[in-house]
Design a protein around this motif. Structure first.
Motif, mmCIF file in Angstrom:
data_model
loop_
_atom_site.group_PDB
_atom_site.id
_atom_site.type_symbol
_atom_site.label_atom_id
_atom_site.label_comp_id
_atom_site.label_asym_id
_atom_site.label_seq_id
_atom_site.Cartn_x
_atom_site.Cartn_y
_atom_site.Cartn_z
ATOM 1 N N PHE A 16 18.679 21.613 18.542
ATOM 2 C CA PHE A 16 17.428 22.367 18.556
ATOM 3 C C PHE A 16 16.850 22.312 19.961
ATOM 4 O O PHE A 16 16.682 21.225 20.510
ATOM 5 N N GLU A 183 17.890 14.500 -1.171
ATOM 6 C CA GLU A 183 16.967 13.492 -1.694
ATOM 7 C C GLU A 183 16.330 13.933 -3.012
ATOM 8 O O GLU A 183 15.115 13.911 -3.153
ATOM 9 N N PRO A 282 17.240 11.339 19.465
ATOM 10 C CA PRO A 282 18.392 12.247 19.525
ATOM 11 C C PRO A 282 18.313 13.203 20.711
ATOM 12 O O PRO A 282 19.215 14.009 20.915
#
Ligand SMILES: Nc1ncnc2c1ncn2[C@@H]1O[C@H](COP(=O)(O)OP(=O)(O)OP(=O)(O)O)[C@@H](O)[C@H]1O
Ligand SMILES: Nc1ncnc2c1ncn2[C@@H]1O[C@H](COP(=O)(O)OP(=O)(O)OP(=O)(O)O)[C@@H](O)[C@H]1O
Ligand code: SF4
Ligand code: SF4
Ligand SMILES: [Mg+2]
Ligand SMILES: [Mg+2]
Lengths: 380, 336
Positions: A16, A183, A282
């Motif tokens: 991104f 999840e 990241p």
């Protein structure tokens, strides 16, 4: 081994861009997913585990092509879907669905259950009139253990477990063969969580679903998955069959992760490996092995190059350069209370199978399974 | 010999008036916590765990819509027993954060987003401990270091949104600990965190407790976490205590069918990958607080329920041996 995998992911990257200044020359990138490869057998449950921010959700969304990958390839049932346009993806959409984490936020509060569940039919222009649509909704609700009268309710009139069932019914109504469940039980209470886990496993058997399962709770993951893939900072660091991973982890991060799982047995002596600090950013990951900043076995060599994911035993992959270390298998303890007595029975009112606990088989054997008689048949 | 309790709760009840009708969120809850002890409170969503802790802190929304009854005794720093529920608010403000402090489930809602974290903690220290600015800042650095925040001096100027979830939770704990409270109430302090960070925080709490003898009330629905940190456990269902015991006997031999069901529904790590059949889930849902079942609140979901007995009247919370309480009319015949 001859069967074609239903999903094949090769060297997938999803970066991104950070900030959107057109003029900045060195635009920073969040390397959410940074070169991962795996494949899935039909009918398999593969779980992705790893700390918050490791890229699990991004993998799920990219694999479903809800977002375009930066590079790499995704092959679904033999077809390369990496670069398909929205329109080309449409026929595939019905085969690949997503179940969201938050059963409340993912359902439109102003829609009835019927409208929520039937939305995919409308989006995909399913043939058939209102009556056909209604029948399909009813079948999907029944599949997840809800009753026809739930169709007229609004999300706030349902419990958390029931809302999650609605989310699953919506994902199943087009009869997909591949599900990403991100999840799906994290927001639920322990007892309800067990209901939904059982439901997913039954549906997998019943419909032959392949499920990419994302979860934090290692106990749930250990129960539901055939295989587990461990992520760290956008990369896979270990992939193995569930039993093997729990018995003999081969990557130091997996070792630490498993040792951190709380054990529901107060008599077990813990041997916890406390990882210092948080997962690194990241945007600017550490050079070489990304885990080296927290790894208790790190050496200079670990920082030289990114360790490749390689086979350390048949079907067991690990991305650690050190073969000379003996990793600790986690202690589990054996919970004393549970015996695995459960019974399967039919709910007379609906005619479908339910699995319920008979907490004390010895005392309740004379009467009919007490729960089906006393509990409202909406639940199982 | 055991020390006298620092926190003694007797017959605590909290009722809310809502548009749908009156809710008995907490009914007749009693417990005591001693110095150095950890009491875990478990129960499903809506069972009254948070409302109980907010009542202890006197942080429930004020007004006529809330009725709190019962008695909450708290040992102040001077050794005097304070009657928390009748204390005038100005005095209570001095007690809160001093003798008793709380860590909330969602740290973002309890940290001020527009103030550097260092300043927020320093403020609490200056207020309760009367240190000057310089000394307070040094104390903040010490606390941040204590809770495991790397390079704490550099972190003083950080705003809450600059920190990761785990760091924010640690800042919250540092703030709660800043006045060395006698009692710490932690409402799901690790639920939103990764297991690795959770392990760090449980480890931290345990070490701090050893050093300071602080009593902890730990709210969670994770039974693994309970097994790790609790000395005693209180199980709640529908606003009532249904079982109370020391942690080992509770896991070894749960008495109330709801507790039995809860323990069984957790997947076992030692069976990972073996798919040993479906999980023994508790059927049904958490009861609607507006329509609590008659008699034992658990009876619509209980496999041992006997019509005419369990639904006739509310079972007493009775003694089941030393330091054990259970609320079930059938526990004697059900327990092997
Ligand atoms: N749309 C986006 N734009 C920028 N960064 C993003 C975007 N989506 C995710 N990220 C970043 O990518 C990284 C991976 O995020 P992702 O949500 O996939 O992690 P995750 O493993 O699912 O975490 P969690 O367990 O918290 O859900 C994170 O650092 C996240 O901030
Ligand atoms: N301000 C309020 N007004 C009305 N009802 C309330 C209020 N706060 C809580 N309740 C109700 O009181 C009951 C107990 O809520 P509480 O927050 O204590 O549950 P909990 O055990 O902490 O659950 P969770 O595990 O979901 O946090 C619930 O039925 C809740 O809806
Ligand atoms: S490569 Fe080195 S730093 Fe990375 S996990 Fe292995 S031992 Fe640790
Ligand atoms: S009182 Fe009856 S319904 Fe309640 S827990 Fe005991 S056996 Fe079950
Ligand atoms: Mg995610
Ligand atoms: Mg709560």
């Amino acid at each position: 081994m001859t069967e074609r995998p239903i999903l094949e992911v090769r060297d997938l990257r999803k970066w991104f861009p950070l900030g959107s200044s057109l003029f900045s020359r060195h635009r920073q990138q969040v390397k959410a997913v940074d070169g991962i490869s795996f494949s899935m057998r039909r009918g398999e449950i593969l779980s992705l585990v790893g700390e918050s921010g490791s890229g699990k959700t991004t993998v799920g969304r990219t694999v479903l092509r809800l977002t375009a990958p930066t590079s790499g390839s995704i092959t679904f049932d033999g077809q390369d879907i990496t670069r398909l346009s929205r329109r080309q993806l449409r026929p595939l959409r019905r085969r690949m669905q997503l179940v969201f984490q938050d059963p409340f936020a993912s359902l439109n509060p102003r829609m009835t259950v019927e409208r929520i569940v039937s939305t995919p039919l409308i989006i995909h222009d399913e043939p058939g009139g209102i009556a056909a649509r209604r029948a399909k909704v009813e079948a999907a609700l029944q599949l997840v253990g809800l009753l026809p009268h739930h169709a007229t309710r609004y999300p706030h009139e349902l419990s958390g477990g029931q809302r999650q069932r609605v989310g699953i019914a919506r994902a199943l109504i087009l009869r997909p063969d591949f599900l990403v469940a991100d999840e799906p039980v994290s927001a639920l209470d322990v007892s309800i969580q067990a209901q939904v886990v059982n439901l997913l496993l039954e549906l997998k058997d019943l419909l032959g679903l392949t499920i990419l399962f994302v979860a934090h709770d290692l106990a749930v993951v250990g129960h539901i998955s055939d295989r587990i893939a461990v992520m760290y900072l956008g990369r896979l660091v270990e992939v193995a069959e569930t039993r093997v991973l729990f018995a003999r982890p081969r990557h130091p991060y997996t070792e630490a992760l498993l040792s951190a799982a709380p054990i529901p047995d107060p008599t077990v002596e813990r041997q916890r490996i406390i990882l210092a600090g948080d997962i690194p950013s990241p945007i600017d990951p550490p050079p070489g092995c990304a885990f080296s900043t927290r790894c208790r076995y790190a050496t200079e060599a670990c920082r030289a190059a990114v360790p490749p994911l390689r086979e350390v035993a048949p079907g067991h992959l690990s991305a650690c350069i050190r073969d000379d270390i003996a990793l600790q298998a986690p202690r589990h303890g054996a919970l004393t209370a549970p015996s695995k007595e459960t019974c399967r029975c039919r709910l007379r009112s609906t005619g479908y199978r339910v699995t319920i606990a008979c907490p004390r088989p010895s005392t309740s054997s004379s009467s009919a399974p007490a729960s089906s008689a006393s509990a409202p048949p909406t639940n199982w | 010999m055991t020390a006298a309790p620092v926190l003694q709760v007797e017959d605590l009840s909290v009722r809310f008036r809502t548009r749908g009708g009156e809710i008995a969120a907490v009914s007749g809850v009693s417990f005591a916590v001693r110095p150095g002890e950890t009491l875990a409170v478990v129960g499903e969503s809506g069972s009254g765990k948070s409302v109980t802790s907010l009542a202890l802190m006197r942080l429930l929304p004020p007004g006529a819509a809330v009725t709190v009854t019962g008695r909450v005794g708290l040992r102040g720093k001077d050794g005097r027993m304070l009657d928390v529920l009748t204390l005038p608010e100005p005095e209570m403000r001095g007690v809160r954060g001093d003798a008793i402090a709380m860590v909330f489930q969602e740290p973002m809602t309890s940290l001020n987003p527009v103030k550097p974290v260092g300043e927020q903690i320093a403020e609490a220290i200056r207020l309760h401990r009367g240190l000057d600015r310089r000394a307070a800042t040094e104390e903040v650095v010490r606390l941040l270091d204590l809770v495991g925040i790397p390079a704490p001096r550099q972190r003083l100027a950080s705003y809450p949104h600059h920190l990761s979830g785990g760091m924010r939770q640690r800042v919250m704990i540092a703030m709660a600990l800043s006045c060395e409270p006698a009692v710490l109430i932690a409402d799901e302090p690790t639920t939103a965190l990764d297991v690795t960070i959770q392990a760090q925080i449980l480890d931290l709490l345990r070490r701090l407790q050893e050093r300071t003898g602080m009593a902890v009330v730990f709210i969670t629905h994770n039974l693994g976490v309970v097994a790790e940190i609790a000395d005693r456990v209180m199980v709640m269902y529908g606003g009532r205590v249904v079982e109370q015991a020391d942690v080992r006997p509770l896991f070894a031999r749960p008495l109330m069918p709801y507790t039995v069901g809860l323990l069984r529904s957790v997947p076992r790590l030692d069976l990972a990958g073996r798919r040993a059949g479906p999980l023994p889930a508790i059927p049904g849902n958490v009861p609607d607080p507006l329509h609590m079942p008659e008699g034992c609140g658990f009876h619509p979901r209980c496999g041992d329920h006997v019509a005419g007995l369990c639904d006739a009247r509310l079972p007493e919370l009775e003694s089941a041996g030393e330091a054990r309480l259970v609320r079930c009319v059938r526990w004697r015949e059900l327990t092997p």
